[in-house]
Every structure is written in C-alpha cells, then in structure tokens.
Design an enzyme around this catalytic site. Sequence first.
Site, mmCIF file in Angstrom:
data_model
loop_
_atom_site.group_PDB
_atom_site.id
_atom_site.type_symbol
_atom_site.label_atom_id
_atom_site.label_comp_id
_atom_site.label_asym_id
_atom_site.label_seq_id
_atom_site.Cartn_x
_atom_site.Cartn_y
_atom_site.Cartn_z
ATOM 1 N N ASP A 1 0.822 -1.213 0.000
ATOM 2 C CA ASP A 1 0.000 0.000 0.000
ATOM 3 C C ASP A 1 0.852 1.258 0.000
ATOM 4 O O ASP A 1 0.400 2.323 0.406
ATOM 5 C CB ASP A 1 -0.937 0.014 1.205
ATOM 6 C CG ASP A 1 -0.180 0.020 2.513
ATOM 7 O OD1 ASP A 1 1.042 -0.233 2.498
ATOM 8 O OD2 ASP A 1 -0.792 0.283 3.558
ATOM 9 N N ASP B 1 7.815 -5.059 13.875
ATOM 10 C CA ASP B 1 8.380 -3.706 13.821
ATOM 11 C C ASP B 1 8.644 -3.141 15.221
ATOM 12 O O ASP B 1 9.705 -2.569 15.482
ATOM 13 C CB ASP B 1 7.523 -2.754 12.966
ATOM 14 C CG ASP B 1 6.037 -2.846 13.270
ATOM 15 O OD1 ASP B 1 5.633 -3.724 14.080
ATOM 16 O OD2 ASP B 1 5.265 -2.043 12.722
#
Length: 436
Positions: A202, A280
């Site tokens: 995205d 992350d």
Amino acid sequence: MICKRSSVIFCGAFLFITWNAILVLLLWGRPPSGQEQKEAERPSIDIVDGVLRIVDSIEAELEVQKKTLLQIQNHQSLWEPSDRNGPKAAPTRPPVIPILVIACNRVTVKRCLDKLLQHRPSEELHPIIVSQDCGHAETAEVIRSYGNNITHLKQPDLSDIQVRPEHKKFKGYYKISRHYHWALNQVFKTLSHSSVVVVEDDLEVAPDFFEYFRALLPFLKSDPSLWCASAWNDNGRDGYVDPGKADLLYRTDFFPGLGWMLLREVWEELEPKWPDAFWDDWMRQPEQRRNRACIRPEISRTLTFGRQGVSLGQFFDKYLRYIKLNTEFVPFTKLDLSYLKEEMYRENFEKEVYNAPVVRYEDVKQGQLKGPGPFRLQYSSKDSFKMMAKNLGIMDDLKSGVPRAGYRGVVSFISRGRRIYLAPPPGWTQYDLSWS
Ligand SMILES: *[C@@H]1O[C@H](CO)[C@@H](O)[C@H](O)[C@H]1NC(C)=O
C-alpha cells in the site's frame, strides 16, 4: 587458449610487442637489394627504398595488430568491468539493490507496482520481487500481469497459526511476521542479494525513491552505527515539514519502516530470533536496535494510500493519510552527504538544537514566536512530551522510550512556518524504557 581471461590484456600486449620486435628485426636484417658492396657504393636510393618498404610493412602489420588489440580490450571490458584499475580505484560495478514488495490480498498492489516501475532507473540494478502471502487469487492475477518485469514469489505456508486466546484478534500480525521472515530469507539466502529495500503493497514511491537508497547504501555499508535507511518521516505531514528542504536528511533512533533498506548482515543477525508477531515494535526494542540509528528524510519518499484490515485503521485516518510525498527529484548520489556521519552529525545536531532559544509551549501553540527560528521547546517528562506533541500535531507515541522520528530524544518539525526542536533538557544520555 594461451592466455587466461584474467590476464588477457597483458598477454595481448606482450604478444603485440614481441611480434613487432621480431618483425622489425627480420625486415632490417633482410638485404634491401643486390650485394652488400653495391649497396655501399650507392647508398642513397637503396636505403631510402628499403626503409620505405619496411615502413609500409610495419604500417600494414600495425593496422592488423591494432584491430586485434581493440577486440581484446572490448572482450576484457565485458569480463571484468571494474577490477582492472588496481586496488586503489573505487569499484565501478554499480550495486544491485532489489525491491521486495510484501503483498497479501490487496489488488491495489497495482498502484505500488506501477509507481515502482515508473520511477525505476534500471531493471538490472533494481529487480522488483513481489512476495505474496495469503493465496489471494485476484491479487495473484494482478501481480502475474506484470510478466517478466517483476519476480513473483508465493509464500508457501498458508497454514493457520495457533495463538493464545487473548491474541486471536492479532492473528494478522502473526501471519505478517511469518511472511516477512520467509520473504527476507528468499531475498538474502535463496537469491543471495546483499541488500534490499522493503516496501509494502500500500505504499506509493516518490520519483527519487531509488536515487535516495542508492546514495545511502555506502553509508549503511561503512557505518556500523546505522542499521537502516527509511523513506519515511513519521511527522512528515504537509505543514510540518520544510518544503524548501527536500534534500535534508536526518539520523533517527526510531525505526520508521515504511520503505526501508537493510543489509544482509543485519538480516543474519535478526533472522535467528525473528519474532512470531509485531516484528516492527520488536525491532525498536534495545536488544535488537542496540543503539543504532536509521537515516530518514525531511520529506517522505513513500506515501501510504490505504490501510485497512489488520493494522492501523484509526492511525491511518489521523496521521498517515496526510503525509506529504516528495515530488521534486533530488540527485542524492551527487550530493555531499558527509554531514550524516555519526560524530559530526551528533555534534552539529546538538549545537543546532541547544543553541536555539528556548520558547514556551503556549507561544508555539498560539503562533507568538518572534524571529525566524529555529526554536527549542523543552520537555522534562513523558507526560509533558505527550501533551505538547499531541497539541502541536506531531506523533505522541513512544516505543521503547523513543519518540517517532526522534534523535537523542529530539523531534524536529515545522510549526506555523518555524523550525521547532521538541527536546529533552541538555545533557541527555539515554532513553527511558518506561516511557511508552
Ligand atoms: C514490461 O515492461 C516493458 C517496458 O516497460 C513493456 O513494454 C512490457 O509491456 C512490460 N511487460 C508486461 C508483461 O507488462
């Protein structure tokens, strides 16, 4: 072949010189005409005649040899494009930096791929590898439609993942982590690349996206205090960055992700302990980060155009949606970026921040600042950081004590046209892990 490929140029030159030496000896040794006595009597004509013939022969021979040498040279440049100039010369073979696109079930990956292909300066230097998880047929069809212009990998393990009951709603994060693990192994182990830029399906990239990473690769390779370069500024919303500073880069202690480059060495270090989920935030923990920084730009070189499903829905609506994407091409590979080197950067950054006059939060908020700036806004606790960040419109969350886009506790942004450094008191030494 008499000559090995590696020494063919020397070999060729040697044969050339030897051949000519023999030729000259033979021609000089040959009596020009008649007897030696006669020659002595009539030196002028015979000698001139002989020399002319010799020169003609040598000329013809030289022409043939020149062609041979040129051929050798051409071949040699194919075999060995870079190493001929000796150990001192910089290698001229340009590095290959593949782009790894992480895809799942969003057909809008097309927008990501179209922009990557549009801005890619070279197919050879930037192979695009799309790794698809989730087995989504429509998305697979979109990826397949690019044919040989990209490499399409499919994550083979589509099995369900067992998670503890309270993590049921986070199952997507487990799958993402499994996919990253597999895809990065493909890039570094199966395909043997030495670096990669990771992009999600995205993200839209800016025109100088490739240029940016090409310029930063040497920094990652030579500076162990860096472990990534990211295209993303967490506070990069329109109005919060300086549009006249498209070339400005920073160090940050916060791992930004969202279009980021890492080297094989970093992957080899992380891979054995890669987490089951939330990769992350795991990378942002001190055990993984180990005080290393990333490079990030003032103006983002990636833009997220849609976040639904597993992650960040609200977050997207509030912040990510408004991130400004850089439009002007900055020739980073031709700029002097030495200011990013650790020691010089730290010194100059601290000078810049702590020489800036301290201002009150109310004055920043109400736009009462006098002068061009920069200005320093001091926080002394987690709560004061959060209150000021939130009210001034920058990211107020901290991970493992590090504010987004922060460097040594300092967050740099623009407020009402002026540069503000939201900074801890002078003498900062380390992050407080309890700040979250
Ligand atoms: C691959 O790229 C070339 C050059 O841009 C283009 O002409 C070709 O149509 C592309 N192939 C596919 C299958 O998209």
